[in-house]
Each structure stands twice: as C-alpha cells, then as structure tokens.
Design a protein around this motif. Structure first.
Motif, mmCIF file in Angstrom:
data_model
loop_
_atom_site.group_PDB
_atom_site.id
_atom_site.type_symbol
_atom_site.label_atom_id
_atom_site.label_comp_id
_atom_site.label_asym_id
_atom_site.label_seq_id
_atom_site.Cartn_x
_atom_site.Cartn_y
_atom_site.Cartn_z
ATOM 1 N N ARG A 152 0.892 -1.156 0.160
ATOM 2 C CA ARG A 152 0.213 -0.053 -0.029
ATOM 3 C C ARG A 152 0.930 1.203 -0.015
ATOM 4 N NH1 ARG A 152 -3.071 -1.166 3.979
ATOM 5 N NH2 ARG A 152 -4.698 -1.711 2.742
ATOM 6 N N LEU A 153 0.718 2.241 -0.946
ATOM 7 C CA LEU A 153 1.520 3.272 -1.438
ATOM 8 C C LEU A 153 0.882 4.552 -1.039
ATOM 9 C CD1 LEU A 153 4.472 4.216 -2.136
ATOM 10 C CD2 LEU A 153 3.680 3.631 -4.348
ATOM 11 N N SER A 154 1.373 5.426 -0.385
ATOM 12 C CA SER A 154 0.915 6.970 -0.545
ATOM 13 C C SER A 154 1.927 7.590 -1.459
ATOM 14 C CB SER A 154 0.766 7.527 0.900
ATOM 15 O OG SER A 154 0.461 8.979 0.893
ATOM 16 N N TYR A 155 1.630 8.127 -2.561
ATOM 17 C CA TYR A 155 2.295 8.912 -3.515
ATOM 18 C C TYR A 155 2.067 9.976 -3.826
ATOM 19 C CZ TYR A 155 5.390 8.701 -7.554
ATOM 20 O OH TYR A 155 6.604 9.079 -8.395
ATOM 21 N N GLU A 156 3.056 11.110 -3.958
ATOM 22 C CA GLU A 156 2.692 12.427 -4.289
ATOM 23 C C GLU A 156 3.651 12.770 -5.567
ATOM 24 O OE1 GLU A 156 4.388 16.840 -2.911
ATOM 25 O OE2 GLU A 156 4.006 15.278 -1.473
ATOM 26 N N GLY A 173 15.060 0.376 -9.422
ATOM 27 C CA GLY A 173 16.056 0.851 -10.146
ATOM 28 C C GLY A 173 16.935 2.020 -9.654
ATOM 29 N N TYR A 174 18.133 1.923 -9.554
ATOM 30 C CA TYR A 174 18.881 3.002 -8.920
ATOM 31 C C TYR A 174 19.593 3.682 -9.884
ATOM 32 C CZ TYR A 174 18.579 0.254 -4.351
ATOM 33 O OH TYR A 174 18.211 -0.408 -3.359
ATOM 34 N N PHE A 175 19.284 5.154 -9.893
ATOM 35 C CA PHE A 175 19.970 6.035 -10.770
ATOM 36 C C PHE A 175 20.705 6.971 -9.812
ATOM 37 C CE2 PHE A 175 16.008 4.825 -12.648
ATOM 38 C CZ PHE A 175 16.438 4.325 -13.922
ATOM 39 N N GLU A 176 21.819 7.720 -10.587
ATOM 40 C CA GLU A 176 22.475 8.965 -9.974
ATOM 41 C C GLU A 176 21.621 9.825 -9.139
ATOM 42 O OE1 GLU A 176 25.480 10.648 -12.296
ATOM 43 O OE2 GLU A 176 26.342 8.983 -12.835
ATOM 44 N N GLU A 177 20.513 10.216 -9.716
ATOM 45 C CA GLU A 177 19.688 11.409 -9.141
ATOM 46 C C GLU A 177 18.447 10.963 -8.493
ATOM 47 O OE1 GLU A 177 19.111 14.168 -12.185
ATOM 48 O OE2 GLU A 177 21.121 14.658 -12.912
ATOM 49 N N THR A 178 18.189 9.650 -8.696
ATOM 50 C CA THR A 178 16.920 9.253 -7.975
ATOM 51 C C THR A 178 16.837 7.455 -8.163
ATOM 52 O OG1 THR A 178 14.482 9.381 -7.760
ATOM 53 C CG2 THR A 178 15.550 8.985 -10.007
ATOM 54 N N ARG A 179 15.729 7.220 -7.222
ATOM 55 C CA ARG A 179 15.616 5.636 -7.576
ATOM 56 C C ARG A 179 14.100 5.552 -7.962
ATOM 57 N NH1 ARG A 179 17.823 6.268 -2.029
ATOM 58 N NH2 ARG A 179 20.174 5.879 -2.161
ATOM 59 N N MET A 180 13.905 4.510 -8.701
ATOM 60 C CA MET A 180 12.725 4.146 -9.240
ATOM 61 C C MET A 180 12.125 2.790 -9.004
ATOM 62 S SD MET A 180 10.779 6.615 -11.328
ATOM 63 C CE MET A 180 12.136 7.073 -12.490
ATOM 64 N N LEU A 181 10.893 2.480 -8.420
ATOM 65 C CA LEU A 181 10.089 1.497 -8.076
ATOM 66 C C LEU A 181 9.400 1.239 -9.595
ATOM 67 C CD1 LEU A 181 9.258 -0.800 -6.536
ATOM 68 C CD2 LEU A 181 7.279 0.479 -6.024
ATOM 69 N N VAL A 182 9.442 -0.127 -9.932
ATOM 70 C CA VAL A 182 8.681 -0.679 -11.152
ATOM 71 C C VAL A 182 7.696 -1.407 -10.452
ATOM 72 C CG1 VAL A 182 8.566 -1.845 -13.329
ATOM 73 C CG2 VAL A 182 10.487 -0.539 -12.893
ATOM 74 N N ARG A 188 -4.515 1.984 -11.601
ATOM 75 C CA ARG A 188 -4.248 2.204 -13.172
ATOM 76 C C ARG A 188 -4.433 1.023 -14.084
ATOM 77 N NH1 ARG A 188 -4.566 7.710 -14.052
ATOM 78 N NH2 ARG A 188 -3.470 9.267 -12.765
ATOM 79 N N GLN A 189 -4.275 0.117 -13.379
ATOM 80 C CA GLN A 189 -4.258 -1.294 -14.187
ATOM 81 C C GLN A 189 -3.371 -1.358 -15.396
ATOM 82 O OE1 GLN A 189 -6.567 -4.444 -13.990
ATOM 83 N NE2 GLN A 189 -6.137 -3.519 -12.283
ATOM 84 N N GLY A 190 -1.987 -0.990 -14.973
ATOM 85 C CA GLY A 190 -0.979 -1.166 -15.906
ATOM 86 C C GLY A 190 0.595 -0.649 -15.129
ATOM 87 N N TYR A 191 1.528 -1.007 -15.493
ATOM 88 C CA TYR A 191 2.800 -0.612 -15.200
ATOM 89 C C TYR A 191 3.005 0.582 -14.818
ATOM 90 C CZ TYR A 191 4.032 -5.628 -15.855
ATOM 91 O OH TYR A 191 3.993 -6.945 -15.894
ATOM 92 N N ARG A 192 3.621 1.034 -13.574
ATOM 93 C CA ARG A 192 4.015 2.399 -13.402
ATOM 94 C C ARG A 192 5.313 2.537 -12.860
ATOM 95 N NH1 ARG A 192 0.017 3.109 -16.064
ATOM 96 N NH2 ARG A 192 -1.720 4.501 -16.072
ATOM 97 N N HIS A 193 5.681 3.598 -12.700
ATOM 98 C CA HIS A 193 7.204 3.805 -12.213
ATOM 99 C C HIS A 193 7.212 5.100 -11.213
ATOM 100 C CE1 HIS A 193 7.668 2.426 -16.302
ATOM 101 N NE2 HIS A 193 8.652 1.588 -15.724
ATOM 102 N N PHE A 194 7.425 4.761 -10.059
ATOM 103 C CA PHE A 194 7.173 5.648 -8.842
ATOM 104 C C PHE A 194 8.726 6.014 -8.266
ATOM 105 C CE2 PHE A 194 3.808 2.733 -9.145
ATOM 106 C CZ PHE A 194 2.706 3.555 -9.043
ATOM 107 N N ARG A 195 8.978 7.269 -8.155
ATOM 108 C CA ARG A 195 10.092 7.769 -7.722
ATOM 109 C C ARG A 195 10.065 7.854 -6.181
ATOM 110 N NH1 ARG A 195 12.249 13.315 -10.038
ATOM 111 N NH2 ARG A 195 12.992 13.487 -7.867
ATOM 112 N N THR A 196 11.108 7.142 -5.499
ATOM 113 C CA THR A 196 10.945 6.765 -4.133
ATOM 114 C C THR A 196 11.193 7.891 -3.158
ATOM 115 O OG1 THR A 196 13.245 6.428 -4.224
ATOM 116 C CG2 THR A 196 12.192 4.404 -4.505
ATOM 117 N N ASP A 197 11.581 9.188 -3.875
ATOM 118 C CA ASP A 197 11.638 10.412 -2.901
ATOM 119 C C ASP A 197 10.225 11.246 -2.908
ATOM 120 O OD1 ASP A 197 11.770 10.699 -5.584
ATOM 121 O OD2 ASP A 197 13.164 12.589 -5.396
#
Length: 246
Positions: A152-156, A173-182, A188-197
């Motif tokens: 369960r995720l609360s996302y801004e 995923g780990y990037f230099e400027e952020t991290r991303m959850l796939v 949404r009934q689809g794949y989304r990418h959520f920034r962890t910050d």
C-alpha cells in the motif's frame, strides 16, 4: 595461462553446460592436454567442487559449489570493488552496510598482494547527486519484491497531488539522481514507475500478488521500458491484454 586462472576457466566452462561434457572438448577449449585436464578436475574435486563423470563419459558440475573469492582474477576483483563502491555511494543504508560487509569478507580471504590491489584500486565512483530525501525504507520494497507481496503506497506526484495505491513491486532501479520502483498499479491497471523520494508512506501487505514476478519483469522489459531509458515517473506501460486507465 596460470594454473589458478585455468582452474577458474574450467569451472566457468562446466557452469555453462547442464549435460556432461567430454574431456576432449574441455581440454580443447582450454588448450591443454587431456592428462592436464584430468589433473585439474581432480584438483577442483579436492577443493569441494561436485564434478561428476569419468573419462570416456564426460563431466558435469552439480549446482551448489561456491567459488572461493581467492580464485577471482584481478579484473574480476576490480569489477567487484567498483560495484561495491557504487552501492556504498548510491544505495540506501542497509544496502550500503551489506556491500561493506561483503567487501570485507572477500578482502579477508585474499592473498596479501591481491588484498593490496583490492584496497588501493584506482577505480573510483563519482559524487552522489541525489538531492531530495526519502522518507520511506527501501528495505520494505526489496522484501516485497523478493516475497511477491502487495504494497500500500501513498504517493505524491510532480504537481503535489497525493494518491493512495495498491501496487505489485517488480523491480527497483538505482540512478544517480533518484531511485525508481517498477510496479503494477491496481488503480491504473498498468505498469507504473514511482520515484522513491515522492513516496510519503508504504506498508507491506500480507497478500501475495497473483502473478509471478519473473513473468511480470519479462513482460515489462518486452514493453521496451527497461532501465536504459529512464522512464518518466508514473508513466503507463500497458501489459498484454490490459487497458491502462487515465
């Protein structure tokens, strides 16, 4: 080729094959005599490698044998060190500690000359560019991925709008400027990418999601949205036989 490198190469060849490989084929690939090959196999068996077979039948390496770090080549040690240092710089605290512990274990069993090379390598990792701080623990996300559990995720989002979602974590995923959850988003009934910050809270649920993570990861990759493309946050990638809602 030094004997230690030859033994390592022999293990790597055996790992590539699930069926017995003839001694002649192994000797030919290594560029050694069949007599030398038999001695090398005996040496590996003495070190604990579960190699089964005999002359005229072929040889196969059974699963479970762990390669001692002291048998790593210098290039492999450099690659490991660079990877560990990247994790130490860009990952979250639990992963950073795990990388430091793993590097210390490898260093402890190396010969003195290789230990010096490991500790004094000139391969460096640049400064971290992450600006925004994270308020959630990424260990929870990694646990959800390993155990195939819903979160369960609360996302801004970028506009400051807050939403509550149930997601199926697939990769982190780990990037230099952020991290991303796939993740697969139930809303949404689809794949989304959520920034962890931008995650404000998350909770690991008891419910497993109904599909295997490996199959979902393959599906996501086939949608051509792998890490190499740096997808936009919360961008839709509809899977097969699914419709993405606005």
């Amino acid at each position: 080729m030094a004997r230690s490198e030859r033994l390592l190469a022999l293990l790597q060849i055996l790992r590539r094959h699930r069926r017995p490989v003839s001694g002649a084929a192994l000797a030919g690939e290594l560029g050694v005599s069949i007599r030398t090959l038999y001695r090398d196999i005996a040496s590996l068996q003495a070190q604990g490698a579960d190699i089964e077979g005999e002359p005229g039948v072929g040889y196969v390496l059974r699963p479970g044998f762990m390669l001692p770090p002291l048998m790593f080549s210098q290039g492999e040690l450099e690659a490991l060190t660079l990877g560990f240092r990247w994790v130490q710089k860009f990952a979250d605290t639990p992963m950073t500690k795990a990388a430091s512990d793993a590097l210390a274990k490898i260093s402890a069993v190396l010969p003195a000359e290789l230990r010096d090379e490991l500790e004094n390598t000139a391969l460096l990792v640049g400064p971290r560019k992450v600006i925004d701080s994270e308020v959630v623990g990424l260990a929870v996300l990694r646990a959800a991925i390993r155990r195939e559990r819903k979160v369960r995720l609360s996302y801004e989002d970028g506009a400051g709008s807050l939403t509550e979602r149930i997601v199926w974590p697939v990769a982190l995923g780990y990037f230099e400027e952020t991290r991303m959850l796939v993740a697969w988003c139930e809303w949404r009934q689809g794949y989304r990418h959520f920034r962890t910050d931008r995650m404000r809270s998350l909770a690991l649920l008891d419910q497993r999601y109904p599909r295997r993570r490996t199959a979902m990861l393959k599906e996501w990759r086939e949608a051509d949205m792998g890490p190499r493309r740096r997808p936009a946050p919360d961008a839709a990638v509809p899977p097969a036989n699914a419709i993405s809602q606005p």
